[in-house]
Design a protein around this motif. Structure first.
Motif, PDB file in Angstrom:
ATOM      1  N   UNK A 105     -49.764  12.459  -5.559  1.00  0.00           N
ATOM      2  CA  UNK A 105     -50.320  11.129  -5.821  1.00  0.00           C
ATOM      3  C   UNK A 105     -50.783  10.477  -4.521  1.00  0.00           C
ATOM      4  N   UNK A 106     -49.949  10.587  -3.461  1.00  0.00           N
ATOM      5  CA  UNK A 106     -50.341  10.029  -2.176  1.00  0.00           C
ATOM      6  C   UNK A 106     -51.590  10.690  -1.629  1.00  0.00           C
ATOM      7  N   UNK A 107     -51.664  12.012  -1.749  1.00  0.00           N
ATOM      8  CA  UNK A 107     -52.834  12.750  -1.285  1.00  0.00           C
ATOM      9  C   UNK A 107     -54.085  12.290  -2.029  1.00  0.00           C
ATOM     10  N   UNK A 108     -53.974  12.162  -3.339  1.00  0.00           N
ATOM     11  CA  UNK A 108     -55.120  11.744  -4.150  1.00  0.00           C
ATOM     12  C   UNK A 108     -55.570  10.327  -3.789  1.00  0.00           C
ATOM     13  N   UNK A 109     -54.612   9.434  -3.617  1.00  0.00           N
ATOM     14  CA  UNK A 109     -54.946   8.049  -3.283  1.00  0.00           C
ATOM     15  C   UNK A 109     -55.652   7.959  -1.943  1.00  0.00           C
ATOM     16  N   UNK A 160     -55.246  20.542   1.607  1.00  0.00           N
ATOM     17  CA  UNK A 160     -56.473  19.930   2.115  1.00  0.00           C
ATOM     18  C   UNK A 160     -57.636  20.211   1.168  1.00  0.00           C
ATOM     19  N   UNK A 161     -57.637  21.399   0.573  1.00  0.00           N
ATOM     20  CA  UNK A 161     -58.703  21.752  -0.376  1.00  0.00           C
ATOM     21  C   UNK A 161     -58.695  20.826  -1.591  1.00  0.00           C
ATOM     22  N   UNK A 162     -57.498  20.430  -2.013  1.00  0.00           N
ATOM     23  CA  UNK A 162     -57.399  19.506  -3.145  1.00  0.00           C
ATOM     24  C   UNK A 162     -57.976  18.145  -2.778  1.00  0.00           C
ATOM     25  N   UNK A 163     -57.682  17.697  -1.558  1.00  0.00           N
ATOM     26  CA  UNK A 163     -58.227  16.416  -1.093  1.00  0.00           C
ATOM     27  C   UNK A 163     -59.752  16.476  -1.025  1.00  0.00           C
ATOM     28  N   UNK A 164     -60.275  17.587  -0.499  1.00  0.00           N
ATOM     29  CA  UNK A 164     -61.735  17.741  -0.396  1.00  0.00           C
ATOM     30  C   UNK A 164     -62.368  17.776  -1.780  1.00  0.00           C
ATOM     31  N   UNK A 165     -61.719  18.470  -2.709  1.00  0.00           N
ATOM     32  CA  UNK A 165     -62.248  18.545  -4.069  1.00  0.00           C
ATOM     33  C   UNK A 165     -62.258  17.168  -4.719  1.00  0.00           C
ATOM     34  N   UNK A 166     -61.178  16.414  -4.549  1.00  0.00           N
ATOM     35  CA  UNK A 166     -61.139  15.069  -5.108  1.00  0.00           C
ATOM     36  C   UNK A 166     -62.226  14.187  -4.530  1.00  0.00           C
ATOM     37  N   UNK A 167     -62.439  14.293  -3.212  1.00  0.00           N
ATOM     38  CA  UNK A 167     -63.508  13.519  -2.570  1.00  0.00           C
ATOM     39  C   UNK A 167     -64.877  13.942  -3.100  1.00  0.00           C
ATOM     40  N   UNK A 168     -65.058  15.239  -3.323  1.00  0.00           N
ATOM     41  CA  UNK A 168     -66.315  15.754  -3.881  1.00  0.00           C
ATOM     42  C   UNK A 168     -66.566  15.161  -5.270  1.00  0.00           C
ATOM     43  N   UNK A 169     -65.531  15.095  -6.084  1.00  0.00           N
ATOM     44  CA  UNK A 169     -65.675  14.536  -7.432  1.00  0.00           C
ATOM     45  C   UNK A 169     -66.047  13.058  -7.365  1.00  0.00           C
ATOM     46  N   UNK A 170     -65.483  12.334  -6.401  1.00  0.00           N
ATOM     47  CA  UNK A 170     -65.855  10.925  -6.230  1.00  0.00           C
ATOM     48  C   UNK A 170     -67.346  10.805  -5.927  1.00  0.00           C
ATOM     49  N   UNK A 171     -67.834  11.633  -4.996  1.00  0.00           N
ATOM     50  CA  UNK A 171     -69.258  11.597  -4.640  1.00  0.00           C
ATOM     51  C   UNK A 171     -70.124  11.892  -5.862  1.00  0.00           C
ATOM     52  N   UNK A 172     -69.765  12.928  -6.618  1.00  0.00           N
ATOM     53  CA  UNK A 172     -70.537  13.289  -7.806  1.00  0.00           C
ATOM     54  C   UNK A 172     -70.500  12.152  -8.824  1.00  0.00           C
ATOM     55  N   UNK A 173     -69.311  11.574  -9.002  1.00  0.00           N
ATOM     56  CA  UNK A 173     -69.186  10.465  -9.941  1.00  0.00           C
ATOM     57  C   UNK A 173     -70.069   9.286  -9.574  1.00  0.00           C
ATOM     58  N   UNK A 174     -70.123   8.983  -8.273  1.00  0.00           N
ATOM     59  CA  UNK A 174     -70.986   7.878  -7.832  1.00  0.00           C
ATOM     60  C   UNK A 174     -72.459   8.220  -8.049  1.00  0.00           C
ATOM     61  N   UNK A 181     -64.626   2.161  -9.110  1.00  0.00           N
ATOM     62  CA  UNK A 181     -63.280   2.329  -9.672  1.00  0.00           C
ATOM     63  C   UNK A 181     -63.200   3.562 -10.561  1.00  0.00           C
ATOM     64  N   UNK A 182     -64.222   3.767 -11.395  1.00  0.00           N
ATOM     65  CA  UNK A 182     -64.218   4.922 -12.297  1.00  0.00           C
ATOM     66  C   UNK A 182     -64.330   6.224 -11.514  1.00  0.00           C
ATOM     67  N   UNK A 183     -65.202   6.255 -10.509  1.00  0.00           N
ATOM     68  CA  UNK A 183     -65.346   7.453  -9.682  1.00  0.00           C
ATOM     69  C   UNK A 183     -64.052   7.756  -8.942  1.00  0.00           C
ATOM     70  N   UNK A 184     -63.403   6.698  -8.466  1.00  0.00           N
ATOM     71  CA  UNK A 184     -62.133   6.879  -7.765  1.00  0.00           C
ATOM     72  C   UNK A 184     -61.063   7.425  -8.703  1.00  0.00           C
ATOM     73  N   UNK A 185     -61.038   6.917  -9.921  1.00  0.00           N
ATOM     74  CA  UNK A 185     -60.046   7.371 -10.897  1.00  0.00           C
ATOM     75  C   UNK A 185     -60.248   8.843 -11.236  1.00  0.00           C
ATOM     76  N   UNK A 186     -61.491   9.232 -11.474  1.00  0.00           N
ATOM     77  CA  UNK A 186     -61.785  10.627 -11.822  1.00  0.00           C
ATOM     78  C   UNK A 186     -61.509  11.546 -10.627  1.00  0.00           C
ATOM     79  N   UNK A 187     -61.952  11.139  -9.443  1.00  0.00           N
ATOM     80  CA  UNK A 187     -61.723  11.950  -8.248  1.00  0.00           C
ATOM     81  C   UNK A 187     -60.257  12.065  -7.899  1.00  0.00           C
ATOM     82  N   UNK A 188     -59.539  10.957  -7.996  1.00  0.00           N
ATOM     83  CA  UNK A 188     -58.105  10.996  -7.728  1.00  0.00           C
ATOM     84  C   UNK A 188     -57.370  11.874  -8.719  1.00  0.00           C
TER      85      UNK A 188
END
Length: 211
Positions: A105-109, A160-174, A181-188
């Protein structure tokens, strides 16, 4: 200030505070396992929680870093460190699975907070994803170096790969029109899920010995 920018700043602040609390507790637990006294526990708690954010802010020229400019970060980490120290028996008795979930959870946040803040400062998408990754793992790396051990991010399964993947999903969501908020929720959620599933199933990136 535009409404989108205000929403993004709110998402970053909320994710930053929540991630700070989780990693501050983890840092304090690591310090106690290393035999440090109360001062050492508080220092490691601060570094583990805020190190990644400080590195990110320096790299994107968001100076002085939030951890230094905003007194709430220091108060939150020190309070978490002291409470973890005082109630150490309770915290150290937490089940390993709960520790894993809190860490994920901390990593995702932090991954979400890092990439969203980089976007806010006009950083290009790929580098913004790297900033999200650094935010998630930077504090843990500094913590482990100070505790004279190989950083956990270099040894654990998918981290670290999980963090990068979550960040990638945020970018795609945006990019597809989701709100910050929605992009952050999906990426997290993507980062959290990948980290927990990888840890429970022993997934890891390819290694030179083929293991």
């Amino acid at each position: 200030m535009s409404r989108i920018k205000l929403r993004t700043e709110t998402v970053v602040l909320a994710a930053d505070f929540a991630g700070t609390l989780v990693f501050a507790i983890e840092g304090a637990l690591s310090a106690m396992r290393g035999g440090l006294d109360l001062l050492g526990v508080m220092v490691i708690s601060f570094i583990a929680a805020l190190g990644g954010g400080v590195i990110r802010d320096l790299l994107i020229a968001a100076t002085p870093p939030n951890a230094i400019r905003d007194w709430r970060y220091a108060v939150l980490t020190f309070c978490a460190g002291i409470l973890t120290f005082v109630f150490h028996s309770t915290f150290q008795a937490l089940p390993p699975m709960l520790i894993l979930v809190l860490d994920a959870a901390g990593l995702a946040l932090f991954a979400v907070a890092g990439v969203e803040k980089a976007i806010l400062f006009g950083i290009r998408p790929f580098v913004a994803m790297l900033m999200g990754t650094i935010t998630g793992v930077g504090g843990g790396i500094v913590r482990d170096v100070l505790l004279t051990r190989v950083p956990a991010v270099l040894q654990v399964d998918i981290y670290a790969s999980a963090a990068f993947f979550g960040a990638f999903v945020v970018i795609v969501g945006r990019r597809v029109g989701l709100s910050p908020a929605a992009a952050a929720l999906v990426g997290g959620g993507a980062c959290f899920t990948l980290r927990v599933v990888a840890a429970t199933h022993g997934w890891h990136l390819p290694r030179a010995n083929g293991a």
